[in-house]
Design an enzyme around this catalytic site. Structure first.
Site, PDB file in Angstrom:
ATOM      1  N   MET A  33      52.001  77.576  32.320  1.00 41.63           N
ATOM      2  CA  MET A  33      52.245  79.014  32.419  1.00 41.63           C
ATOM      3  C   MET A  33      51.781  79.528  33.788  1.00 41.63           C
ATOM      4  O   MET A  33      51.512  80.722  33.957  1.00 41.63           O
ATOM      5  CB  MET A  33      51.516  79.766  31.302  1.00 41.63           C
ATOM      6  CG  MET A  33      52.023  79.357  29.924  1.00 41.63           C
ATOM      7  SD  MET A  33      51.749  80.614  28.666  1.00 41.63           S
ATOM      8  CE  MET A  33      49.986  80.826  28.784  1.00 41.63           C
ATOM      9  N   GLY A  34      51.664  78.623  34.768  1.00 47.20           N
ATOM     10  CA  GLY A  34      51.234  79.041  36.098  1.00 47.20           C
ATOM     11  C   GLY A  34      49.739  79.317  36.143  1.00 47.20           C
ATOM     12  O   GLY A  34      48.992  78.786  35.327  1.00 47.20           O
ATOM     13  N   LEU A  36      47.737  78.139  38.261  1.00 50.77           N
ATOM     14  CA  LEU A  36      47.348  76.730  38.232  1.00 50.77           C
ATOM     15  C   LEU A  36      45.962  76.497  38.818  1.00 50.77           C
ATOM     16  O   LEU A  36      45.557  77.147  39.771  1.00 50.77           O
ATOM     17  CB  LEU A  36      48.372  75.899  39.014  1.00 50.77           C
ATOM     18  CG  LEU A  36      49.809  76.016  38.507  1.00 50.77           C
ATOM     19  CD1 LEU A  36      50.723  75.121  39.344  1.00 50.77           C
ATOM     20  CD2 LEU A  36      49.915  75.631  37.034  1.00 50.77           C
ATOM     21  N   HIS A  40      45.514  71.701  35.700  1.00 58.89           N
ATOM     22  CA  HIS A  40      46.976  71.521  35.663  1.00 58.89           C
ATOM     23  C   HIS A  40      47.403  70.431  36.648  1.00 58.89           C
ATOM     24  O   HIS A  40      48.298  69.635  36.363  1.00 58.89           O
ATOM     25  CB  HIS A  40      47.698  72.796  36.096  1.00 58.89           C
ATOM     26  CG  HIS A  40      47.433  73.985  35.227  1.00 58.89           C
ATOM     27  ND1 HIS A  40      46.598  75.005  35.600  1.00 58.89           N
ATOM     28  CD2 HIS A  40      47.919  74.320  34.015  1.00 58.89           C
ATOM     29  CE1 HIS A  40      46.586  75.928  34.647  1.00 58.89           C
ATOM     30  NE2 HIS A  40      47.360  75.539  33.671  1.00 58.89           N
ATOM     31  N   GLN A  64      53.952  83.617  22.672  1.00 59.43           N
ATOM     32  CA  GLN A  64      52.699  83.000  22.230  1.00 59.43           C
ATOM     33  C   GLN A  64      51.492  83.897  22.461  1.00 59.43           C
ATOM     34  O   GLN A  64      50.362  83.496  22.181  1.00 59.43           O
ATOM     35  CB  GLN A  64      52.505  81.625  22.865  1.00 59.43           C
ATOM     36  CG  GLN A  64      52.221  81.622  24.365  1.00 59.43           C
ATOM     37  CD  GLN A  64      52.208  80.204  24.912  1.00 59.43           C
ATOM     38  OE1 GLN A  64      53.244  79.577  25.130  1.00 59.43           O
ATOM     39  NE2 GLN A  64      51.020  79.660  25.139  1.00 59.43           N
ATOM     40  N   GLU A 151      44.140  67.917  27.072  1.00 60.47           N
ATOM     41  CA  GLU A 151      43.275  67.889  25.885  1.00 60.47           C
ATOM     42  C   GLU A 151      42.402  69.137  25.789  1.00 60.47           C
ATOM     43  O   GLU A 151      41.756  69.355  24.777  1.00 60.47           O
ATOM     44  CB  GLU A 151      42.397  66.637  25.910  1.00 60.47           C
ATOM     45  CG  GLU A 151      43.179  65.381  25.608  1.00 60.47           C
ATOM     46  CD  GLU A 151      42.304  64.148  25.476  1.00 60.47           C
ATOM     47  OE1 GLU A 151      41.210  64.125  26.085  1.00 60.47           O
ATOM     48  OE2 GLU A 151      42.721  63.207  24.779  1.00 60.47           O
ATOM     49  N   LYS A 152      42.380  69.937  26.837  1.00 61.64           N
ATOM     50  CA  LYS A 152      41.611  71.196  26.763  1.00 61.64           C
ATOM     51  C   LYS A 152      42.083  72.026  25.572  1.00 61.64           C
ATOM     52  O   LYS A 152      41.273  72.551  24.822  1.00 61.64           O
ATOM     53  CB  LYS A 152      41.816  71.955  28.082  1.00 61.64           C
ATOM     54  CG  LYS A 152      41.409  73.401  28.069  1.00 61.64           C
ATOM     55  CD  LYS A 152      39.918  73.526  28.223  1.00 61.64           C
ATOM     56  CE  LYS A 152      39.425  74.937  28.341  1.00 61.64           C
ATOM     57  NZ  LYS A 152      40.303  75.989  27.964  1.00 61.64           N
ATOM     58  N   ASP A 153      43.394  72.146  25.412  1.00 64.00           N
ATOM     59  CA  ASP A 153      43.945  72.817  24.232  1.00 64.00           C
ATOM     60  C   ASP A 153      44.271  71.733  23.212  1.00 64.00           C
ATOM     61  O   ASP A 153      45.433  71.392  22.983  1.00 64.00           O
ATOM     62  CB  ASP A 153      45.202  73.615  24.619  1.00 64.00           C
ATOM     63  CG  ASP A 153      44.839  74.789  25.502  1.00 64.00           C
ATOM     64  OD1 ASP A 153      43.977  75.590  25.109  1.00 64.00           O
ATOM     65  OD2 ASP A 153      45.403  74.910  26.600  1.00 64.00           O
TER      66      ASP A 153
HETATM   67  O1  PAF Z   1      49.279  75.235  27.534  1.00 59.91           O
HETATM   68  C1  PAF Z   1      50.081  76.037  28.050  1.00 59.91           C
HETATM   69  O2  PAF Z   1      49.975  76.388  29.243  1.00 59.91           O
HETATM   70  C2  PAF Z   1      51.187  76.636  27.211  1.00 59.91           C
HETATM   71  O3  PAF Z   1      50.767  76.862  25.906  1.00 59.91           O
HETATM   72  C3  PAF Z   1      52.493  75.807  27.241  1.00 59.91           C
HETATM   73  C4  PAF Z   1      52.275  74.431  26.637  1.00 59.91           C
HETATM   74  C5  PAF Z   1      52.970  75.678  28.668  1.00 59.91           C
HETATM   75  C6  PAF Z   1      53.582  76.519  26.411  1.00 59.91           C
HETATM   76  O4  PAF Z   1      53.863  77.788  26.914  1.00 59.91           O
END
Ligand code: PAF
Length: 285
Positions: A33-34, A36, A40, A64, A151-153
């Protein structure tokens, strides 16, 4: 080095990837989602070791974010992100506008059950349906050989693994380890919201995760260790601990209250002001 090529439509994405496919090149995708940061970029570098070409997507996905969350204020700086991506080995950036992803009359949502129910799913209703739908769309649009998620999320990663298996998407899901600041704080775009005083408290989260995971791996009962972890975080200056829980690493079922009997994941969210810090670690049995 020229500028990183950017495509904004599904058709252009498919065209570019189609050229690579015709050359029999292996393609990796890293959805983002940028905003960065090094976390990332580590996904991107990992992707580059597993494929001949890497496409990154940059899409701040409205579906989301919940009402009152930071969709409007989410940091957006495409040219900065593009420069970082290119330096990390990205070959193509897919940055569609919202209308390209969600056309007139868009009416489909993907619901993954089970793994989405606790933790982030409970705290953010609708969040994982938004993630699952957009990730499915991105994977179907690009059909990469491999897609990398951090793995952070960790819960998001398990949701994506589930949906990829259930929908027969022919994409390998590759997890990437958490990247941390030298003091242990997991990198996150939202760390920018922390005041200096909150930033000083933040690394205690990782320290407690390590300490409690070690205790449980050494035979301490899970429920008591979780309670001790929550208390230690509150004592360290966190305003609230939303969860601090040992769970099955695949289906995220809650573990305990007794001793551990196999591999586990310890996942936590602790709040500093309005900022929710997420972190997790693997626990060896
Ligand atoms: O983890 C993220 O940045 C977002 O949830 C993703 C996987 C790009 C989906 O929008």
């Amino acid at each position: 080095m020229g500028k990183l090529p950017i495509v904004r439509t599904r058709a252009a994405l498919r065209r570019e990837i189609g050229v690579w496919r015709s050359e029999r090149l292996r393609v990796a995708m890293t959805p983002t989602m940028g905003a960065l940061h090094e976390g990332h970029l580590s996904l991107l570098r990992l992707a580059a070791t597993r494929a001949d070409r890497v496409v990154a997507s940059l899409f701040v996905n409205p579906t989301q974010f919940g009402p009152g969350e930071d969709f409007q204020s989410y940091p957006r700086d495409e040219s900065r992100d593009a420069a970082l991506l290119q330096a990390a080995g990205c070959d193509l950036l897919y940055a569609p506008p919202v209308e390209e992803m969600y056309g007139d009359g868009f009416a489909t949502a993907i619901t993954v059950s089970g793994v989405t129910a606790p933790m982030e799913g409970a705290a953010r209703p609708g969040h994982f349906s938004g993630v699952a739908t957009v990730v499915a769309k991105l994977l179907i649009q690009g059909l990469p050989d491999v897609a990398v998620f951090g793995e952070k999320d960790y819960q998001q990663l398990q949701v994506i693994r589930r949906l990829t298996a259930d929908l027969d998407l022919p994409v390998e899901i590759l997890p990437a380890p958490i990247v941390r600041d030298p003091d242990g704080l997991a990198l996150s775009s939202r760390n920018a919201y922390l005041t200096p005083a909150q930033r000083a408290v933040a690394p205690a989260l990782y320290r407690r995760l390590i300490e409690v995971a070690r205790a449980v791996a050494g035979g301490a009962p899970i429920a008591a260790a979780e309670t001790a972890g929550v208390e230690a975080l509150l004592a360290a200056g966190f305003d609230a601990v939303e969860y601090f829980e040992f769970r099955d690493p695949a289906d995220l079922a809650r573990l305990g209250p007794g001793s551990i009997s196999g591999p586990a994941r310890l996942l936590a969210v602790a709040r500093l002001g309005r900022t929710r810090l997420l972190d997790n670690i693997a626990v060896a049995a």
